[in-house]
Design an enzyme around this catalytic site. Structure first.
Site, PDB file in Angstrom:
ATOM      1  N   ASP A 289      -1.055 -56.661  -7.476  1.00 54.21           N
ATOM      2  CA  ASP A 289      -1.284 -58.100  -7.489  1.00 54.21           C
ATOM      3  C   ASP A 289      -2.042 -58.465  -8.771  1.00 54.21           C
ATOM      4  O   ASP A 289      -2.685 -57.616  -9.398  1.00 54.21           O
ATOM      5  CB  ASP A 289      -2.105 -58.469  -6.248  1.00 54.21           C
ATOM      6  CG  ASP A 289      -2.593 -59.896  -6.269  1.00 54.21           C
ATOM      7  OD1 ASP A 289      -1.757 -60.814  -6.398  1.00 54.21           O
ATOM      8  OD2 ASP A 289      -3.821 -60.100  -6.185  1.00 54.21           O
TER       9      ASP A 289
ATOM     10  N   LYS B 207       5.680 -59.948  -0.020  1.00 51.16           N
ATOM     11  CA  LYS B 207       5.597 -58.962  -1.099  1.00 51.16           C
ATOM     12  C   LYS B 207       6.153 -57.612  -0.643  1.00 51.16           C
ATOM     13  O   LYS B 207       6.757 -56.887  -1.424  1.00 51.16           O
ATOM     14  CB  LYS B 207       4.156 -58.815  -1.586  1.00 51.16           C
ATOM     15  CG  LYS B 207       3.653 -60.013  -2.383  1.00 51.16           C
ATOM     16  CD  LYS B 207       2.295 -59.750  -2.999  1.00 51.16           C
ATOM     17  CE  LYS B 207       1.842 -60.926  -3.859  1.00 51.16           C
ATOM     18  NZ  LYS B 207       0.561 -60.675  -4.546  1.00 51.16           N
TER      19      LYS B 207
END
Length: 269
Positions: free
Chosen positions: A8, A196
């Site tokens: 991230d 994700k």
């Protein structure tokens, strides 16, 4: 053996000044030199992370990014879409109605453009401030045609008021969409099942990697599916509590080169 590291950006690889530290850069460079895939996994579109990809020298053949919270898997060099999941026109119109009822601003990401919709006259979106690299365009609801590509819808607004309104979202919306906070002041709506983890799993399958060979590093609510999917889920010290609870390990904070520390220990050693 870890073959893919999914990372991230905000609150993870980036410090509070939105910078990548020298130690983080060096650790990721060494990981890539030994053959490990390093993949940025973000809610932003590819255009919103180009400067970071350039800084990390991750724009060559074989470099990938997972954008729109897993909605797209793309080749960094060309922007070519490898895997795609998008929202339908009727879903966006449904979210427009919700935003109006909650008196919240709504922005819709449509390929390389962000459509700013007039859903609240009193509360203006702060999303342009959160993502200044993106191109914003005022749009009327009538312009939301079925021919457009809709990647996701977001509400960017001050946290206290945003949280008050989130509490009023009917449960049925969480059945229809992935409803997640990616930052304290940013709420995102994605197609149901698209996270994700979905993006990473799609790329891992293409590359013939198993979940056990994947490390996922994150800090926020939208990183939770990635942390749960990865064989080696890593939470930053500054992560929200639910991410820490699901992680295999907690590394140092984004201000203390937490990404570099965990990569050095478990990928490079």
């Amino acid at each position: 053996m870890i073959k893919l590291v999914a990372i991230d950006l905000d609150g993870t690889l980036l410090d509070g000044q939105k910078k990548i530290s020298l130690r983080n850069k060096k650790a990721l460079q060494k990981a890539r030199e030994q053959g490990t895939k390093v993949v940025i996994c973000t809610g932003r579109p590819l255009a919103g992370i180009r400067p970071y990809l350039e800084e990390l020298d991750m724009q060559g053949t074989g470099d990938y990014s997972i954008t729109f919270n897993g909605g797209l898997v793309q080749k960094n060099a060309t922007g070519e879409i490898v895997e795609k999941a998008a929202m339908k026109q009727e879903e966006i119109l449904d979210l427009v109605d919700l935003a109006k009822k909650l008196n919240l601003p709504l922005d819709v990401l449509s390929d390389d453009v962000v459509l700013s919709l007039p859903t609240s006259a009193q509360h203006l979106s702060i999303y342009p401030q959160l993502n200044p690299l993106l191109t914003f365009q005022a749009a009327a609801v009538e312009e939301l045609t079925s021919e457009r590509l809709y990647n996701k819808a977001v509400v960017g607004y001050h946290q206290e008021y945003l949280d008050e309104q989130i509490a009023q979202i009917p449960a049925i919306y969480k059945d229809r969409y992935e409803v997640i906070k990616s930052r304290g002041n940013l709420l995102e709506f994605m197609p149901k099942g698209i996270t994700k983890a979905y993006g990473i799993a799609s790329l891992a399958k293409d590359l013939n990697f198993s979940p056990a060979e994947v490390m996922g590093i994150g800090d926020e609510e939208n990183d939770l599916p990635m942390i749960e999917y990865a064989g080696f889920g890593v939470a930053m010290e500054n992560a929200v509590e639910q991410v820490k609870q699901k992680a295999n390990i907690i590394t140092a904070s984004n201000e203390e080169d937490g990404v570099a520390q965990v990569v050095e220990k478990y990928v490079l050693s």
